[in-house]
Design a protein around this motif. Structure first.
Motif, PDB file in Angstrom:
ATOM      1  N   UNK A 156     149.998 -15.761  68.205  1.00  0.00           N
ATOM      2  CA  UNK A 156     148.757 -16.267  68.233  1.00  0.00           C
ATOM      3  C   UNK A 156     148.717 -17.541  69.092  1.00  0.00           C
ATOM      4  N   UNK A 157     149.630 -18.233  68.794  1.00  0.00           N
ATOM      5  CA  UNK A 157     149.594 -19.611  69.481  1.00  0.00           C
ATOM      6  C   UNK A 157     149.777 -19.339  71.132  1.00  0.00           C
ATOM      7  N   UNK A 158     150.526 -18.178  71.485  1.00  0.00           N
ATOM      8  CA  UNK A 158     150.920 -18.127  72.747  1.00  0.00           C
ATOM      9  C   UNK A 158     149.485 -17.603  73.320  1.00  0.00           C
ATOM     10  N   UNK A 159     148.826 -16.542  72.758  1.00  0.00           N
ATOM     11  CA  UNK A 159     147.589 -16.037  73.400  1.00  0.00           C
ATOM     12  C   UNK A 159     146.531 -16.992  73.254  1.00  0.00           C
ATOM     13  N   UNK A 160     146.775 -18.032  72.485  1.00  0.00           N
ATOM     14  CA  UNK A 160     145.608 -19.146  72.556  1.00  0.00           C
ATOM     15  C   UNK A 160     145.905 -20.087  73.653  1.00  0.00           C
ATOM     16  N   UNK A 161     146.967 -20.392  74.283  1.00  0.00           N
ATOM     17  CA  UNK A 161     147.484 -21.189  75.101  1.00  0.00           C
ATOM     18  C   UNK A 161     146.609 -20.947  76.462  1.00  0.00           C
ATOM     19  N   UNK A 162     146.647 -22.186  77.451  1.00  0.00           N
ATOM     20  CA  UNK A 162     146.151 -22.143  78.513  1.00  0.00           C
ATOM     21  C   UNK A 162     147.198 -21.362  79.542  1.00  0.00           C
ATOM     22  N   UNK A 163     148.448 -21.574  78.874  1.00  0.00           N
ATOM     23  CA  UNK A 163     149.568 -21.307  79.857  1.00  0.00           C
ATOM     24  C   UNK A 163     149.849 -19.667  79.749  1.00  0.00           C
TER      25      UNK A 163
END
Length: 271
Positions: free
Chosen positions: A52-59
C-alpha cells in the motif's frame, strides 16, 4: 559480478516487527526521504501494508528495490512459486527485485535443493529479478551452492552488528563471491549505549547509530535498519557519508562478543 550483487542498494529500510499502519508509515516516510531499498518477508505479515505504501508513493515501483522472503511452510515441492505469487499480489507488484529463502528448512525436513530449485524457477519465470538466502550457515550455503551454484545467490542476509560479527561465515561468503546483507545492524538499539561507539560518534559529530551503520557499509555489506520514527530514518541515511579510520574500524571490531539476537529454536547449528 555474475550474481548481480551490485544491484542491491547498500542502505535499505527493514520492516521486521512493523505492523499495519506502523509499517505503512515507515515505508511511506522512508521512500519520501530517499530510501529505494525496502525489505519485507512473508512471516512479517506486513507485505500488504508495504505494498500500500509503495502504491501510494509518488516514486515509481521501477525505481525501488523490493526484497521479500519465503517462509519455511512454503518449501515443499510445488508450494514456493504459488506463495511468491501471493506475496506479489499483496505487494501490488508484478515482480520483486530479490526473493530470499528466509531460513533453512527446520531440522532439514526439506532438502535445500528442493526449495532453491523452485526459487530459481521463479526467477526464470520473471517473478523475481534476483534470488538469495538468509540465515544460512557455511554448511547450508555450501548445500545451496551445490544446488544452484553461487552465481545465482545474490546475497546471504545474516545478523551482523558490532556485538555479532560472524567472521567465519563472512570470510567464507566473500571467498565465494556472495554478497552480504546485515540485518539487525543496530542490535535493537544496543549500539547506541556502547561507549566505544559513542566516543567515535562524538569525533565525527554523528550519532552512534550512524557509526554502527557506517562500520557495516565500509565492509561492503548492505544494511537494512528499521525505525518507526521519521527523524531516525532520515538520520540513518547519513551513515553513507561517514568514513571511519582504520583505528576506528578496529575499535569496533573489538566489540565482538558473539551476542546473537535472532536465534529461534529451529535455527541451524551456527558457525
Amino acid at each position: 559480478m555474475s550474481n548481480s550483487t551490485t544491484k542491491i542498494p547498500a542502505l535499505g529500510l527493514g520492516t521486521f516487527r512493523l505492523q499495519d499502519q506502523q509499517a505503512f508509515d515507515a515505508v511511506a516516510n522512508g521512500i519520501d526521504l530517499g530510501y529505494r531499498h525496502i525489505d519485507t518477508a512473508q512471516i512479517y505479515k506486513n507485505e500488504a501494508d508495504v505494498g500500500r505504501a509503495i502504491a501510494a508513493s509518488k516514486v515509481s515501483p521501477n525505481e525501488l528495490f523490493v526484497t521479500t522472503k519465503v517462509w519455511t511452510d512454503s518449501f515443499a515441492e510445488g508450494k514456493l512459486i504459488p506463495s511468491l505469487k501471493e506475496s506479489l499480489h499483496k505487494l501490488q507488484l508484478e515482480r520483486v527485485n530479490l526473493t530470499l529463502i528466509h531460513w533453512p528448512s527446520p531440522n532439514d525436513e526439506i532438502p535445500v535443493a528442493v526449495y532453491l530449485e523452485q526459487l530459481l524457477e521463479a526467477k526464470k519465470q520473471g517473478l523475481t529479478e534476483l534470488i538469495g538466502i538468509s540465515n544460512f550457515t557455511i554448511k547450508k550455503t555450501q548445500e545451496a551452492i551445490a544446488a544452484i551454484s553461487a552465481e545465482h545467490i545474490a546475497t546471504n542476509q545474516i545478523e551482523i552488528h558490532p556485538f555479532l560479527q560472524n567472521r567465519k561465515l563472512v570470510e567464507f561468503l566473500q571467498q565465494q563471491g556472495i554478497h552480504i546483507t546485515a540485518y539487525m545492524p543496530l542490535a535493537y538499539g544496543k549500539v547506541i549505549q556502547e561507549p566505544v561507539i559513542q566516543k567515535i560518534a562524538a569525533t565525527h559529530n554523528a550519532t552512534a547509530a550512524q557509526i554502527a551503520l557506517a562500520w557495516s557499509l565500509q565492509q561492503g555489506f548492505a544494511v537494512i535498519p528499521s525505525s518507526t520514527k521519521r527523524e531516525n530514518l532520515q538520520s540513518n541515511l547519513a551513515a553513507e557519508k561517514i568514513i571511519l579510520s582504520d583505528a576506528e574500524m578496529s575499535a569496533i571490531a573489538g566489540l565482538d562478543s558473539g551476542e546473537r539476537i535472532a536465534n529461534p529454536g529451529f535455527a541451524p547449528t551456527w558457525d
